[in-house]
Design a protein around this motif. Structure first.
Motif, short mmCIF file in Angstrom:
data_model
loop_
_atom_site.label_atom_id
_atom_site.label_comp_id
_atom_site.label_asym_id
_atom_site.label_seq_id
_atom_site.Cartn_x
_atom_site.Cartn_y
_atom_site.Cartn_z
N GLY A 183 0.81 -1.22 0.00
CA GLY A 183 0.00 0.00 0.00
C GLY A 183 0.84 1.26 0.00
O GLY A 183 2.03 1.23 -0.34
N ILE A 184 0.23 2.34 0.41
CA ILE A 184 0.88 3.66 0.36
C ILE A 184 0.55 4.44 1.62
O ILE A 184 -0.61 4.49 2.04
N ILE A 185 1.58 5.03 2.23
CA ILE A 185 1.35 5.90 3.39
C ILE A 185 1.45 7.34 2.88
O ILE A 185 2.52 7.83 2.53
N SER A 209 -3.34 3.69 2.60
CA SER A 209 -3.85 2.32 2.59
C SER A 209 -2.72 1.37 2.97
O SER A 209 -1.57 1.62 2.60
N PHE A 210 -3.06 0.35 3.71
CA PHE A 210 -1.99 -0.58 4.07
C PHE A 210 -2.51 -1.95 4.48
O PHE A 210 -3.62 -2.11 4.95
N ALA A 211 -1.66 -2.93 4.21
CA ALA A 211 -1.75 -4.24 4.83
C ALA A 211 -0.35 -4.45 5.37
O ALA A 211 0.63 -4.29 4.62
N ILE A 212 -0.23 -4.73 6.66
CA ILE A 212 1.11 -4.89 7.23
C ILE A 212 1.22 -6.17 8.05
O ILE A 212 0.24 -6.66 8.61
N LYS A 218 -5.91 -1.78 6.27
CA LYS A 218 -6.84 -0.70 5.93
C LYS A 218 -6.75 -0.54 4.43
O LYS A 218 -5.77 -0.02 3.91
N GLY A 219 -7.72 -1.07 3.73
CA GLY A 219 -7.78 -0.87 2.28
C GLY A 219 -7.01 -1.87 1.43
O GLY A 219 -7.13 -1.86 0.23
N SER A 220 -6.19 -2.71 2.05
CA SER A 220 -5.45 -3.72 1.28
C SER A 220 -5.72 -5.09 1.90
O SER A 220 -5.77 -5.21 3.12
N PRO A 221 -5.88 -6.12 1.08
CA PRO A 221 -6.30 -7.42 1.62
C PRO A 221 -5.25 -8.15 2.46
O PRO A 221 -4.05 -8.01 2.23
N ASP A 255 -9.39 -2.18 9.66
CA ASP A 255 -9.36 -1.76 11.06
C ASP A 255 -9.38 -2.92 12.05
O ASP A 255 -9.75 -2.76 13.20
N GLU A 256 -9.00 -4.09 11.58
CA GLU A 256 -8.84 -5.23 12.50
C GLU A 256 -7.34 -5.53 12.65
O GLU A 256 -6.56 -5.34 11.71
N ILE A 257 -7.00 -5.99 13.85
CA ILE A 257 -5.62 -6.37 14.13
C ILE A 257 -5.60 -7.86 14.45
O ILE A 257 -6.41 -8.33 15.26
N GLY A 258 -4.70 -8.59 13.83
CA GLY A 258 -4.59 -10.02 14.10
C GLY A 258 -3.29 -10.30 14.85
O GLY A 258 -2.23 -9.79 14.50
#
Ligand code: GLU
Length: 307
Positions: free
Chosen positions: A101-103, A155-158, A174-177, A209-212
């Motif tokens: 994604g992109i910050i 947007s990010f997936a981290i 947020k916004g990335s799968p 907006d979920e944290i695993g």
């Protein structure tokens, strides 16, 4: 936006990551890298170009470990170099992150972090996230990740792992799968089922907006703000080959059905809050100074080129 894969368990973590990265390579990429936690110590390997380059560097090392995260990068901020490849690490190399994604606000965060004495070594937008996490990390990793994400827009997936709170991978989107592959005494994470379907067919889809919090024998998911959520485990019925088609009968159908998500992703990356079209990655490139373009295309890309 490219690929993320991660593993926690007793199997050969390096090869699970490399195979996963290969399976993500259909998305295109310019560099790749992995970080592996071995006896509580984090090490990182990255290479420009083909995954084969990474594989060649890693194979002779016979790396043992229990946790790993890997990435295929498609650069948006900073050239396709080894320093800019992911994982990105904090100043003391104790925390590592992979990011899709992109910050958008990375330059103001970078300025602040630099003034505070953080040493940032890449040109990426991603690196600020790992420095923020490390700055907030004073207890558990998931709280630090959550605090850091509050500072980010974009947007990010981290996926993050740290020596300061080992034995887990923390993921957030947020916004990335991002998906979690559920195993027995082992678990997987990925941005794409493709990377892990040969290991497990049980998956959990992480929502925005979920944290695993992923450990070897537990998966905890919470909403930002701390509320624990119970997620359904979905059973994937396709095999690895069909997974390339994400359950659709053929690729054209898959592409047609992916269009809304693709358009949403692209517009969220390139249209800012003021409705202006932005290409942050081009800001400092020579393209901005060019006075003539040749767009070479045919079919749909020709029409897009005309527009
Ligand atoms: N924006 C990040 C970078 O340029 C991530 C790119 C990606 O999604 O591969 O490093």
């Amino acid at each position: 936006m490219c690929g993320i894969v991660g593993y926690i368990g007793d199997r050969d973590v390096a090869s699970i990551l490399l195979v996963g990265l290969e399976r993500l390579s259909y998305r295109g990429y310019d560099s790749s890298g992995i970080a592996i936690m071995s006896d509580g110590e984090l090490s990182c390997w990255k290479k420009e170009g083909k995954i084969h380059n990474l594989e060649q560097a890693i194979k002779p090392l016979n790396i043992q470990g229990s946790i790993g995260i890997g990435h295929t990068r498609w650069a948006t901020h900073g050239a396709a170099t080894e320093a800019n490849a992911h994982p990105q690490v904090c100043s003391m190399n104790k925390t590592a992150i992979v990011h899709n994604g992109i910050i958008e606000n990375y330059s103001s965060i970078k300025k602040k972090l630099t003034e505070e004495g953080h040493i940032l070594r890449s040109q990426t937008d991603t690196e600020v996230i790992v420095h923020l996490i490390d700055r907030y990390l004073n207890g558990n990793l998931e709280d630090a990740v959550e605090k850091a994400t509050h500072d980010l827009s974009g947007s990010f997936a981290i996926a993050v792992t740290s020596e300061k709170d080992p034995d887990k991978i923390v993921i957030c989107r947020k916004g990335s799968p991002l998906i979690i592959g559920v195993g027995k005494n082992e678990n997987f994470i990925s941005s794409d089922i493709q990377a892990i379907v040969s290991h497990t067919k049980q998956v959990i889809y992480l929502e925005d907006d979920e944290i695993g919090i992923i450990s070897k024998d537990a998966i905890d998911i919470r909403k930002m703000g701390g509320v624990k959520v119970t997620k359904d485990i979905h059973h994937i019925t396709w095999d690895a080959e069909a997974t390339e088609k994400a359950g659709y009968d053929h690729f054209m159908l898959k592409e047609i059905n992916e269009q809304p998500a693709v358009i949403r992703r692209i517009t969220s990356e390139h249209i800012n809050k003021n409705n202006e079209v932005v290409f942050p990655g081009l800001k400092n490139s020579n393209i901005a100074k060019a006075n003539r373009f040749i767009i070479q295309a045919c079919g749909t890309s020709w029409h897009a080129g005309l527009i």
